[in-house]
Structure formats: C-alpha cells, structure tokens
Write an enzyme that holds these catalytic residues in place. Structure first.
Site, PDB file in Angstrom:
ATOM      1  N   GLN A  11       0.821  -1.201   0.000  1.00 56.22           N
ATOM      2  CA  GLN A  11       0.000   0.000   0.000  1.00 56.22           C
ATOM      3  C   GLN A  11       0.864   1.263   0.000  1.00 56.22           C
ATOM      4  OE1 GLN A  11      -3.492  -0.663   2.213  1.00 56.22           O
ATOM      5  NE2 GLN A  11      -3.883   1.483   2.645  1.00 56.22           N
ATOM      6  N   SER A  91       3.939  -6.456   2.872  1.00 55.44           N
ATOM      7  CA  SER A  91       2.594  -6.410   3.451  1.00 55.44           C
ATOM      8  C   SER A  91       1.570  -6.976   2.463  1.00 55.44           C
ATOM      9  CB  SER A  91       2.257  -4.984   3.888  1.00 55.44           C
ATOM     10  OG  SER A  91       1.038  -4.935   4.606  1.00 55.44           O
ATOM     11  N   LEU A  92       0.672  -6.148   1.959  1.00 55.89           N
ATOM     12  CA  LEU A  92      -0.290  -6.578   0.946  1.00 55.89           C
ATOM     13  C   LEU A  92       0.399  -7.334  -0.193  1.00 55.89           C
ATOM     14  CD1 LEU A  92      -2.853  -6.300  -0.973  1.00 55.89           C
ATOM     15  CD2 LEU A  92      -1.857  -4.095  -1.607  1.00 55.89           C
ATOM     16  N   ARG A 116      -9.748  -7.753   3.609  1.00 60.77           N
ATOM     17  CA  ARG A 116      -8.644  -7.417   4.516  1.00 60.77           C
ATOM     18  C   ARG A 116      -8.584  -5.909   4.732  1.00 60.77           C
ATOM     19  NH1 ARG A 116      -3.011  -6.114   3.505  1.00 60.77           N
ATOM     20  NH2 ARG A 116      -1.552  -7.035   5.014  1.00 60.77           N
ATOM     21  N   HIS A 202      -0.189  -3.239  11.049  1.00 57.41           N
ATOM     22  CA  HIS A 202       0.919  -4.035  11.585  1.00 57.41           C
ATOM     23  C   HIS A 202       1.270  -3.651  13.017  1.00 57.41           C
ATOM     24  CE1 HIS A 202       1.328  -5.904   7.716  1.00 57.41           C
ATOM     25  NE2 HIS A 202       1.374  -4.714   7.140  1.00 57.41           N
ATOM     26  N   GLN A 251       0.623 -11.955   9.921  1.00 53.34           N
ATOM     27  CA  GLN A 251       1.113 -10.713   9.330  1.00 53.34           C
ATOM     28  C   GLN A 251       0.247  -9.509   9.694  1.00 53.34           C
ATOM     29  OE1 GLN A 251      -0.334  -9.422   5.532  1.00 53.34           O
ATOM     30  NE2 GLN A 251       1.659  -9.851   4.590  1.00 53.34           N
TER      31      GLN A 251
END
Length: 312
Positions: A11, A91-92, A116, A202, A251
């Site tokens: 992102q 991440s993503l 998500r 996170h 995660q």
C-alpha cells in the site's frame, strides 16, 4: 550462480491511471482487469484508470488495485522475465507474490484483500490510530522512543515496518505515536513524519482484523509455490502451504520485517531483484541496502510497457 527474486509492492504505491498503459498494450493484462471487476462486482478497472484519487486511496480499494496491477505485470511479462528463485511482497504484496507463485487463485486473492482492507479499517476508527516514519535512527532508539511514549500515554505504539537501515515505521494510538515522535527528537532522530494512512497497520491494534480474517484465510485453497516465499512476519523462506497461510494470518498485527527479508535474499546469493507492480519503492530499498553491505545488485521495476526496455 546468480539468483533472481520477484518483489511485490504494498500500500502506498497506488496512483490514478495505474495499469492503463499496460492494459492497452497487453491483452493478458486486460484479462486480469476483467477478472478483478467480475470477482469484486464493481469496476475496479475504472477506479484504477480514472479515480477519483480519494476513493482509490480507501484501503478496501487500494489493496485490490495494487494486487491487480501486480498480476497484470506477471501475466503480461512472466515469459519475458527471468524466473524467480525466491519471491517476497511488502505487506499486501505478499498476496501478490502468492498468486504469482501459484499458491492462491487471483479471484480468491482479490476478494480476500478487499475484505482485509475493510477489516483493517474497521478495527480502528479513523483518527484513533496513526503511523509515522522515523529516519536515521537505530532500532534500539526507536524501541526506546516507543516504550517511553507508551509509558507516558498509557497507549500502544510499536515498530511496525522495518523497511531498511535507518528506515523504521511505527504504529499505534495517535497520541502515543505523536509522543514517540517527540521522544525520538531527544535521541537524535534525523527526520520523523506522520504517514497519510487511515489506520495503524501491523500493530497490536489490528488484532480485531486478524480475528475477522483468520476464518476467511482458513477457507482458501493454498497450493505449493513454484519457489520459496520469504514471508513478512518471520523473514524466513517458506514453501509449505499451511505455513504460508499462517504467515498471512500473523502478518496482520505483526511487523513487516523487510530489511531482514532483503538480508536473507542477499545472503542466499540473489543479485537480480525485479519489482512487479506499481511504483519503484522496493527497488530503491534493495539498492540502498545492497550498497550498505558493499554488494552489487540489479534492481529493476516493471509496471508499464516502457519498463521492458530495461531487459535490453
């Protein structure tokens, strides 16, 4: 022997107009857009092409848009790019990597990352949480700043993204993040800035999102990857499908260990890094980290048809 890693952005790499030139030039990329629109039940392709930017920046739209752009690159160029020995996603981007490696179906993944995004936003109301980047500080000083801020405010703030040497992102309650920024100044932080995000990704504040997403992820079919994935939460090379699934669950509230991920890839002898999707952030992080270690690498980004010229 030289090895190759495929990297997938997260992102923040989105922009209005993303994927337009690629879809116009490559029929395979156009098919990906059509699959995304059908899976989501609305025109993600139009949102990516035309915006508005504020709508594209909503987490529930940003996540499927970046995943879709990355898979457009993979479908269009996979036969022309060096095959990966490893893959990783920020991440993503870990979802993008798993689709590229054949672990997840694209339609399953694009629906899942939209959910998500929704779950992450709902977990913490807008304004309650924040993220900030601390530059030029050691991990010990960042951790000490967070601990001091948490103690003084009674709220949560923790390191969330370890992006590279001297580049650490913190996340938590807004007042605790702001206190950590002040504490960082007393420890010689060269630069500190709040990030334009709508939730403290996170961090432990994402536990409700983890609880929401875990049964959804448990229902998805996971297959063995064509090569190992270095996951975010452990920075370890993983090939077992159940371990890959578990990594996506952990995660959500866990820190992104990107610096350790790149260290592992460099230690494994990877010298060619290909960033697939929008933006060039990850290629830049690779170059800086390799330079600090005195290593020569090739780090290229592929997101538009013009980028193919880099292959010579």
């Amino acid at each position: 022997m030289s090895k190759v890693a495929w990297l997938f952005p997260g992102q923040g790499s989105q922009a209005v107009g993303m994927g337009v030139a690629l879809a116009q030039a490559e029929p395979a990329a156009q098919v990906v857009l059509k699959e995304a629109d059908a899976a989501l039940g609305f025109s993600l392709s139009q949102l990516m092409a035309e915006g508005p930017e504020e709508t594209l920046k909503l987490t529930e739209h940003t996540q499927p848009a970046i995943l879709t752009h990355s898979l457009m690159v993979v479908r269009a160029y996979a036969q022309r790019l060096p095959k990966p020995d490893f893959a990783a996603g920020h991440s993503l981007g870990e979802y993008s990597a798993l689709v590229a490696l054949g672990v997840l179906d694209f339609t399953d993944a694009v629906r899942t990352v939209r959910e998500r995004g929704r779950a992450m936003q709902v977990a913490v109301p807008v304004g309650v949480g924040a993220m900030a980047a601390l530059l030029g500080m050691s991990l010990a000083d960042v951790e000490a700043s967070c601990a001091e801020a948490a103690a003084s405010t009674g709220r949560i703030v923790v390191p969330a993204n370890f992006n590279g040497p001297g580049q650490i992102v913190i996340a938590g309650h807004t007042e605790a993040v702001e206190a950590a920024l002040e504490a960082a100044k007393t420890r010689g932080g060269r630069k500190a800035l709040k990030l334009p995000v709508s939730a403290p990704f996170h961090s432990p504040l994402m536990e409700p999102a983890k609880t929401h997403m875990e049964p959804i992820l448990r229902e998805l079919a996971f297959r063995a990857p064509i090569c190992p994935l270095v996951n975010n939460v452990d920075a370890q090379a993983v090939s077992d499908p159940e371990a890959l699934r578990d990594g996506l669950v952990r995660q959500i509230p866990g820190a992104v260990r990107w610096q350790a991920t790149l260290d592992l890839l460099l230690d494994e002898g990877v010298t060619t890094f290909l960033e697939l999707g929008p933006g060039k952030v990850l290629a830049g992080l690779v170059k800086r980290q390799a330079k600090e270690r005195g290593l020569e690498v090739t780090a290229l980004s592929f997101g538009t048809p013009e980028d193919l010229a880099q292959l010579g």
